[in-house]
Design a protein around this motif. Sequence first.
Motif, PDB file in Angstrom:
ATOM      1  N   PHE A 288       0.882  -1.237   0.040  1.00  0.00           N
ATOM      2  CA  PHE A 288      -0.136  -0.097   0.051  1.00  0.00           C
ATOM      3  C   PHE A 288       1.051   1.421   0.088  1.00  0.00           C
ATOM      4  O   PHE A 288       1.752   1.314   0.784  1.00  0.00           O
ATOM      5  N   THR A 289       0.620   2.206  -0.895  1.00  0.00           N
ATOM      6  CA  THR A 289       1.490   3.299  -1.058  1.00  0.00           C
ATOM      7  C   THR A 289       0.498   4.316  -1.441  1.00  0.00           C
ATOM      8  O   THR A 289      -0.536   4.316  -1.442  1.00  0.00           O
ATOM      9  N   ARG A 290       1.122   5.695  -1.283  1.00  0.00           N
ATOM     10  CA  ARG A 290       0.360   7.034  -1.571  1.00  0.00           C
ATOM     11  C   ARG A 290       1.162   7.806  -2.687  1.00  0.00           C
ATOM     12  O   ARG A 290       2.365   7.946  -2.603  1.00  0.00           O
ATOM     13  N   SER A 291       0.455   8.318  -3.676  1.00  0.00           N
ATOM     14  CA  SER A 291       0.908   9.708  -4.310  1.00  0.00           C
ATOM     15  C   SER A 291      -0.222  10.495  -4.908  1.00  0.00           C
ATOM     16  O   SER A 291      -1.145   9.907  -4.995  1.00  0.00           O
ATOM     17  N   ASN A 292       0.164  11.397  -5.192  1.00  0.00           N
ATOM     18  CA  ASN A 292      -0.915  12.357  -5.916  1.00  0.00           C
ATOM     19  C   ASN A 292      -0.886  11.936  -7.195  1.00  0.00           C
ATOM     20  O   ASN A 292      -0.077  12.416  -8.158  1.00  0.00           O
ATOM     21  N   MET A 293      -2.004  11.463  -7.961  1.00  0.00           N
ATOM     22  CA  MET A 293      -2.276  11.091  -9.031  1.00  0.00           C
ATOM     23  C   MET A 293      -3.128  11.834  -9.805  1.00  0.00           C
ATOM     24  O   MET A 293      -3.512  11.770 -10.955  1.00  0.00           O
ATOM     25  N   GLY A 294      -3.501  13.242  -9.241  1.00  0.00           N
ATOM     26  CA  GLY A 294      -4.441  14.156  -9.782  1.00  0.00           C
ATOM     27  C   GLY A 294      -5.883  13.658 -10.096  1.00  0.00           C
ATOM     28  O   GLY A 294      -6.188  12.624  -9.206  1.00  0.00           O
ATOM     29  N   VAL A 295      -6.751  14.385 -10.662  1.00  0.00           N
ATOM     30  CA  VAL A 295      -7.934  14.010 -10.881  1.00  0.00           C
ATOM     31  C   VAL A 295      -8.341  12.595 -11.167  1.00  0.00           C
ATOM     32  O   VAL A 295      -7.694  12.091 -12.559  1.00  0.00           O
ATOM     33  N   GLY A 296      -9.171  11.780 -10.594  1.00  0.00           N
ATOM     34  CA  GLY A 296      -9.323  10.647 -11.085  1.00  0.00           C
ATOM     35  C   GLY A 296      -9.832   9.671  -9.965  1.00  0.00           C
ATOM     36  O   GLY A 296     -10.505  10.213  -9.343  1.00  0.00           O
ATOM     37  N   PRO A 297      -9.373   8.370  -9.873  1.00  0.00           N
ATOM     38  CA  PRO A 297      -9.894   7.281  -8.859  1.00  0.00           C
ATOM     39  C   PRO A 297      -9.355   7.742  -7.497  1.00  0.00           C
ATOM     40  O   PRO A 297      -8.039   8.169  -7.507  1.00  0.00           O
ATOM     41  N   LEU A 298      -9.898   7.196  -6.543  1.00  0.00           N
ATOM     42  CA  LEU A 298      -9.378   7.625  -5.074  1.00  0.00           C
ATOM     43  C   LEU A 298      -8.231   6.677  -4.800  1.00  0.00           C
ATOM     44  O   LEU A 298      -7.151   7.002  -4.294  1.00  0.00           O
ATOM     45  N   ALA A 299      -8.169   5.559  -5.338  1.00  0.00           N
ATOM     46  CA  ALA A 299      -6.974   4.503  -5.435  1.00  0.00           C
ATOM     47  C   ALA A 299      -7.002   3.710  -6.639  1.00  0.00           C
ATOM     48  O   ALA A 299      -7.932   3.661  -7.457  1.00  0.00           O
ATOM     49  N   VAL A 300      -5.970   3.085  -6.956  1.00  0.00           N
ATOM     50  CA  VAL A 300      -5.703   2.499  -8.099  1.00  0.00           C
ATOM     51  C   VAL A 300      -4.822   1.147  -7.722  1.00  0.00           C
ATOM     52  O   VAL A 300      -3.677   1.149  -6.888  1.00  0.00           O
ATOM     53  N   ASN A 301      -5.425  -0.017  -7.912  1.00  0.00           N
ATOM     54  CA  ASN A 301      -4.860  -1.281  -7.705  1.00  0.00           C
ATOM     55  C   ASN A 301      -4.070  -1.913  -9.066  1.00  0.00           C
ATOM     56  O   ASN A 301      -4.540  -1.793 -10.191  1.00  0.00           O
ATOM     57  N   THR A 302      -2.925  -2.490  -8.841  1.00  0.00           N
ATOM     58  CA  THR A 302      -2.317  -3.010  -9.939  1.00  0.00           C
ATOM     59  C   THR A 302      -2.085  -4.425  -9.471  1.00  0.00           C
ATOM     60  O   THR A 302      -1.421  -4.629  -8.515  1.00  0.00           O
ATOM     61  N   THR A 303      -2.826  -5.275 -10.534  1.00  0.00           N
ATOM     62  CA  THR A 303      -2.385  -6.889 -10.021  1.00  0.00           C
ATOM     63  C   THR A 303      -1.749  -7.502 -11.079  1.00  0.00           C
ATOM     64  O   THR A 303      -2.053  -7.280 -12.263  1.00  0.00           O
ATOM     65  N   SER A 304      -0.901  -8.198 -11.036  1.00  0.00           N
ATOM     66  CA  SER A 304      -0.229  -9.105 -11.700  1.00  0.00           C
ATOM     67  C   SER A 304      -0.379 -10.508 -11.410  1.00  0.00           C
ATOM     68  O   SER A 304      -0.650 -10.985 -10.480  1.00  0.00           O
ATOM     69  N   TYR A 305      -0.677 -11.176 -12.459  1.00  0.00           N
ATOM     70  CA  TYR A 305      -1.060 -12.620 -12.369  1.00  0.00           C
ATOM     71  C   TYR A 305      -0.504 -13.491 -13.513  1.00  0.00           C
ATOM     72  O   TYR A 305       0.137 -12.922 -14.676  1.00  0.00           O
ATOM     73  N   ILE A 306      -0.153 -14.681 -13.345  1.00  0.00           N
ATOM     74  CA  ILE A 306       0.208 -15.698 -14.285  1.00  0.00           C
ATOM     75  C   ILE A 306      -0.864 -16.704 -14.701  1.00  0.00           C
ATOM     76  O   ILE A 306      -1.182 -17.373 -13.690  1.00  0.00           O
ATOM     77  N   GLY A 307      -1.551 -16.717 -15.745  1.00  0.00           N
ATOM     78  CA  GLY A 307      -2.669 -17.708 -15.960  1.00  0.00           C
ATOM     79  C   GLY A 307      -3.880 -17.151 -14.974  1.00  0.00           C
ATOM     80  O   GLY A 307      -4.021 -15.774 -15.121  1.00  0.00           O
ATOM     81  N   SER A 308      -4.277 -18.060 -14.007  1.00  0.00           N
ATOM     82  CA  SER A 308      -5.168 -17.489 -13.316  1.00  0.00           C
ATOM     83  C   SER A 308      -4.632 -17.342 -11.748  1.00  0.00           C
ATOM     84  O   SER A 308      -5.666 -17.319 -10.939  1.00  0.00           O
ATOM     85  N   THR A 309      -3.391 -17.361 -11.600  1.00  0.00           N
ATOM     86  CA  THR A 309      -2.870 -17.157 -10.347  1.00  0.00           C
ATOM     87  C   THR A 309      -2.479 -15.647 -10.084  1.00  0.00           C
ATOM     88  O   THR A 309      -1.497 -15.226 -10.978  1.00  0.00           O
TER      89      THR A 309
END
Length: 187
Positions: free
Chosen positions: A87-108
């Motif tokens: 969990f981190t924080r930065s100013n991303m400007g106008v947009g969503p309150l938070a952004v998730n980045t998910t990495s996956y291999i196949g369905s994992t």
Amino acid sequence: MRNILILTCAILLGVGGFLALAIFVNPTDTLAYSYSGKKWNTTSVGVDVSDASWPSSWISPLASAMSAWNGASSPFTFSSSASGHKFTRSNMGVGPLAVNTTSYIGSTIVDCDTNFNLYYSWSTSGSGCCYDVQSVATHELGHWLMLYDLYGGGDTEKTMYWSATTGETKKRSLHSDDINGINYIYP
Ligand SMILES: [Zn+2]
């Protein structure tokens, strides 16, 4: 092959957006929960709050957000650890309150990170001035489970509902359908 999926949490692009959406969403379209089909290959995932951008005062509300999901009677649990899933924080400007980045291999799922947007004002006390850290963190951890946002007229009380308002704390506690979601993925 690693795919990166950016989930832009549409949480809260303003009242206008919500009203426009409500016009087009029929309540009968309400889903109990929405799930991507991807999951961790473990039922114990560490949440890393060691990044310098995440203040000590935000660790407790994030732990409470983890506890909400840990109390859902699923074998899956979140815990605080130096997992690299941050969990981190930065100013991303106008947009969503938070952004998730998910990495996956196949369905994992192999990595998940959440960045809170400091363009907006945050509170840990539910103050009406600001967005509630714990409430939004609980929602974001739902994305760590790969539960999707919900948009139906009958979904507004659920943690996975797509939008939030300042002072709103109701996403801190899970709706029965949020509980059903995690138990579907990790029975
Ligand atoms: Zn979301």
